[in-house]
Scaffold this motif. Sequence first.
Motif, PDB file in Angstrom:
ATOM      1  N   ARG A 155       0.832  -1.207   0.000  1.00 26.91           N
ATOM      2  CA  ARG A 155       0.000   0.000   0.000  1.00 26.91           C
ATOM      3  C   ARG A 155       0.861   1.249   0.000  1.00 26.91           C
ATOM      4  NH1 ARG A 155      -2.723  -0.295   5.148  1.00 26.91           N
ATOM      5  NH2 ARG A 155      -3.440   1.792   4.626  1.00 26.91           N
ATOM      6  N   LEU A 156       1.908   1.224   0.800  1.00 25.32           N
ATOM      7  CA  LEU A 156       2.808   2.364   0.883  1.00 25.32           C
ATOM      8  C   LEU A 156       3.452   2.647  -0.467  1.00 25.32           C
ATOM      9  CD1 LEU A 156       4.800   4.348   2.397  1.00 25.32           C
ATOM     10  CD2 LEU A 156       6.247   2.352   2.774  1.00 25.32           C
TER      11      LEU A 156
ATOM     12  N   ASN B 218       0.261   5.481   6.135  1.00 26.97           N
ATOM     13  CA  ASN B 218       0.678   4.136   5.719  1.00 26.97           C
ATOM     14  C   ASN B 218       1.804   3.617   6.604  1.00 26.97           C
ATOM     15  OD1 ASN B 218      -1.009   3.415   3.554  1.00 26.97           O
ATOM     16  ND2 ASN B 218       0.102   4.741   2.162  1.00 26.97           N
TER      17      ASN B 218
END
Length: 339
Positions: free
Chosen positions: A7-8, A98
């Motif tokens: 996700r980051l 994140n």
Amino acid sequence: MNLPLARLLTFAALTLGSAAQAQLFSTPQQTTGQAILRGFTPDGPATLRRGATTLTLDLAGGAVVGLLTETDNVPDLARGIAAGWGMKEADLAGLTNNLAAPQFLESAREGYQDFSDDNATDFLVIKVTGEGAQTRYRAYQAVQVWPASAFPATKNVSGAATAPNTLSIFSDFQCPYCKQLWDTALQTWERQPTLYRTAHYQFPLDFHKNAYGAAEASECAGAQGKFWPYADTLFAQFSTWTRLDTADAPGKFSAYAGTADLNTAAFKTCLGQHTFKASVEAQIKAGVALGVRGTPTVFLNGVKLLDYSDAAELALVRAITTATPSAQSVIDARLKTLR
């Protein structure tokens, strides 16, 4: 465990495009002068500090090739990473969220290294240690410099063996952009054989119906020491053989063997028996591992080029990879401290 990091990195990739590598290639002044680092103060020519946070630039050839962030808090961890990626203040909140995700912090305690995006031009390492008030965060972003051992062995090379620079080209004979490279940049490089040694690797794309056969044919020509003239013929006749049905292409490839002064009988046997199928497959596999996603993809001294026609980029990559110490040695030394 990898989902939070994915996700980051997805957030960064969507936000930045190619900005990450470009920022790492900047001068120290450009990197430290970013608005996102306002409030940090210099502590030497390659170090910035603010409170318990330290940012250290790794340099090679006068350019930033790595950025180490060491801190006791997530917001400054995010700010250091953002500086390495050339992010703006407005994008910082999403990155911070994140990084603060519990699952991500748990995975980072084990240590994590991955590419920043699908281009695989730079990578990120994050390591979290300690508990509670003693928690410490370390993040390192650096240019990806592939060692020579990452590229498969090939006899399809030109240029002097003593040339200080190696260009590794992953190409598809049915790719019009590869033909463009062959007709332009390659001609320039081959006029400088004492500066550049050029290696060709096969990376036929699935949607080019005759590309794989052309790759095998060129390897058969290479077995007779005629890879380059045969490849010249393939690109010169690009508009002819690329339109053929797959069943008809081998006959045309064999006809080209005669014009390239090859032993046609030996060539036909090689092509018919798919003698170099395993070699082509190995080159494709190596390309995928190196982050090759399309053609042409060009590496200079192990660094993937964003624009092979950009003379300034080539000069910069030459500078960081041939410097003493080189980018690879500087980055490798830093990585040892993070293990």
